[in-house]
Design a protein around this motif. Structure first.
Motif, PDB file in Angstrom:
ATOM      1  N   ALA A 164      19.406  33.625   5.285  1.00  0.00           N
ATOM      2  CA  ALA A 164      18.624  32.162   5.340  1.00  0.00           C
ATOM      3  C   ALA A 164      17.341  32.457   4.503  1.00  0.00           C
ATOM      4  O   ALA A 164      16.856  33.506   4.677  1.00  0.00           O
ATOM      5  CB  ALA A 164      18.320  32.084   6.914  1.00  0.00           C
TER       6      ALA A 164
ATOM      7  N   VAL B 290      20.680  36.091  10.153  1.00  0.00           N
ATOM      8  CA  VAL B 290      20.619  34.722  10.586  1.00  0.00           C
ATOM      9  C   VAL B 290      20.226  34.360  11.817  1.00  0.00           C
ATOM     10  O   VAL B 290      19.650  33.433  12.459  1.00  0.00           O
ATOM     11  CB  VAL B 290      21.681  34.223  10.261  1.00  0.00           C
ATOM     12  CG1 VAL B 290      21.931  33.974   8.504  1.00  0.00           C
ATOM     13  CG2 VAL B 290      22.944  34.459  10.590  1.00  0.00           C
TER      14      VAL B 290
ATOM     15  N   VAL C  46      16.279  33.696  12.819  1.00  0.00           N
ATOM     16  CA  VAL C  46      15.476  32.419  12.105  1.00  0.00           C
ATOM     17  C   VAL C  46      14.753  31.764  13.307  1.00  0.00           C
ATOM     18  O   VAL C  46      13.570  31.589  12.905  1.00  0.00           O
ATOM     19  CB  VAL C  46      16.718  31.279  11.788  1.00  0.00           C
ATOM     20  CG1 VAL C  46      16.001  30.134  11.559  1.00  0.00           C
ATOM     21  CG2 VAL C  46      17.436  32.038  10.498  1.00  0.00           C
TER      22      VAL C  46
ATOM     23  N   PHE D  39      20.122  27.942   5.080  1.00  0.00           N
ATOM     24  CA  PHE D  39      21.401  28.879   5.199  1.00  0.00           C
ATOM     25  C   PHE D  39      22.213  29.002   4.001  1.00  0.00           C
ATOM     26  O   PHE D  39      22.555  28.168   3.170  1.00  0.00           O
ATOM     27  CB  PHE D  39      22.332  28.339   6.303  1.00  0.00           C
ATOM     28  CG  PHE D  39      21.603  28.498   7.776  1.00  0.00           C
ATOM     29  CD1 PHE D  39      21.167  27.397   8.265  1.00  0.00           C
ATOM     30  CD2 PHE D  39      21.179  29.636   8.324  1.00  0.00           C
ATOM     31  CE1 PHE D  39      20.366  27.216   9.787  1.00  0.00           C
ATOM     32  CE2 PHE D  39      20.655  29.904   9.328  1.00  0.00           C
ATOM     33  CZ  PHE D  39      20.264  28.471   9.971  1.00  0.00           C
TER      34      PHE D  39
ATOM     35  N   GLN E  54      23.544  27.653  13.064  1.00  0.00           N
ATOM     36  CA  GLN E  54      23.844  28.004  11.453  1.00  0.00           C
ATOM     37  C   GLN E  54      25.135  27.341  10.972  1.00  0.00           C
ATOM     38  O   GLN E  54      25.389  27.324   9.762  1.00  0.00           O
ATOM     39  CB  GLN E  54      23.864  29.533  11.180  1.00  0.00           C
ATOM     40  CG  GLN E  54      24.880  30.283  11.721  1.00  0.00           C
ATOM     41  CD  GLN E  54      24.244  31.289  12.671  1.00  0.00           C
ATOM     42  OE1 GLN E  54      23.164  31.230  13.251  1.00  0.00           O
ATOM     43  NE2 GLN E  54      25.285  32.302  12.798  1.00  0.00           N
TER      44      GLN E  54
END
Length: 233
Positions: free
Chosen positions: A44, A123, A126, A146, A214
């Protein structure tokens, strides 16, 4: 006196040369096929930074540098590698008094901005990274991208599906035209072959501690295939 004879003979040789004969391509059917594969993103990008305002350009720049320094230290303390933080934009712009009557523009102060792009190779971090940004003084969060980093290898399954899809279509056309398919004479992947190394999905600006989903990325391949055709058997 011999030169015209030589030139004439040479011209006759060139005209009759098989190498210059026009090559007629064999009859064929050309179709396109598409294949897809869905995979979870493995990386990401977060866009964020600090904007500062002050009466003078120097004060705005100094305040912005100090604020951004705190943000970078917080990111480093959170375990982010320096190579994964890259300056995306630096700016220093005058701010003007809002005019109620015609006249020259009057500067009221200056606005300094420093934006960075943060590359996250996990990810799941995040939301925590956004929280670190905001709690350390970042007042601009541009968005999240993403992506799938190594898309080319993952697309191999989609490539097989795309060729199979193209053949299915070609067989329908061949049957309708009363012919049968021969060997493929050309195969090309849209975009010159290799797909982009990364696939992005842009999100709008988010607030600190906001839940982040995501989801999955759909990777797509399109191929064009031409098959030689022959009389139906």
């Amino acid at each position: 006196m011999k030169h015209p004879v030589i030139l004439f003979a040479l011209a006759g040789t060139l005209i009759g040369s098989p190498a210059l004969a026009q090559v007629v391509p064999p009859p064929s059917i050309s179709v396109s096929g598409e294949g897809t594969v869905s995979v979870p993103p493995d990386m990401a990008l977060i866009d964020g930074g600090v904007s500062s305002e002050a009466k003078t350009a120097r004060e705005a720049s100094e305040a912005n540098n100090a604020a951004m320094g705190k943000v970078l230290l917080a990111l480093k303390a959170g375990g982010l590698d320096e190579k994964d933080v890259q300056t995306a934009r630096l700016s220093l712009q005058p701010q003007y008094v809002q005019q109620t009557r015609p006249g020259p523009n009057v500067i009221s102060g200056y606005r300094a901005s420093n934006r960075v792009t943060i590359r996250l190779r996990d990810v799941t971090k995040v939301a925590a990274t956004i929280d670190t940004l905001v709690s350390s003084g970042a007042n601009e969060i541009g968005g999240i991208n993403f992506m799938v980093e190594k898309a080319s290898k993952l697309l191999d399954e989609a490539r097989l599906e795309a060729v199979a899809d193209a053949r299915r279509k070609a067989e329908i056309y061949a049957k309708a035209a009363g012919v049968s398919l021969g060997m493929p004479v050309s195969i090309s992947e849209e975009g010159g072959g290799a797909p982009p190394p990364m696939t992005f999905r842009k999100m709008a600006g988010v607030a600190a501690a906001a839940p982040v989903a995501q989801g999955e990325e759909t990777l797509r391949v399109t191929v064009s295939v031409a098959w030689e055709i022959k009389p139906a058997q």
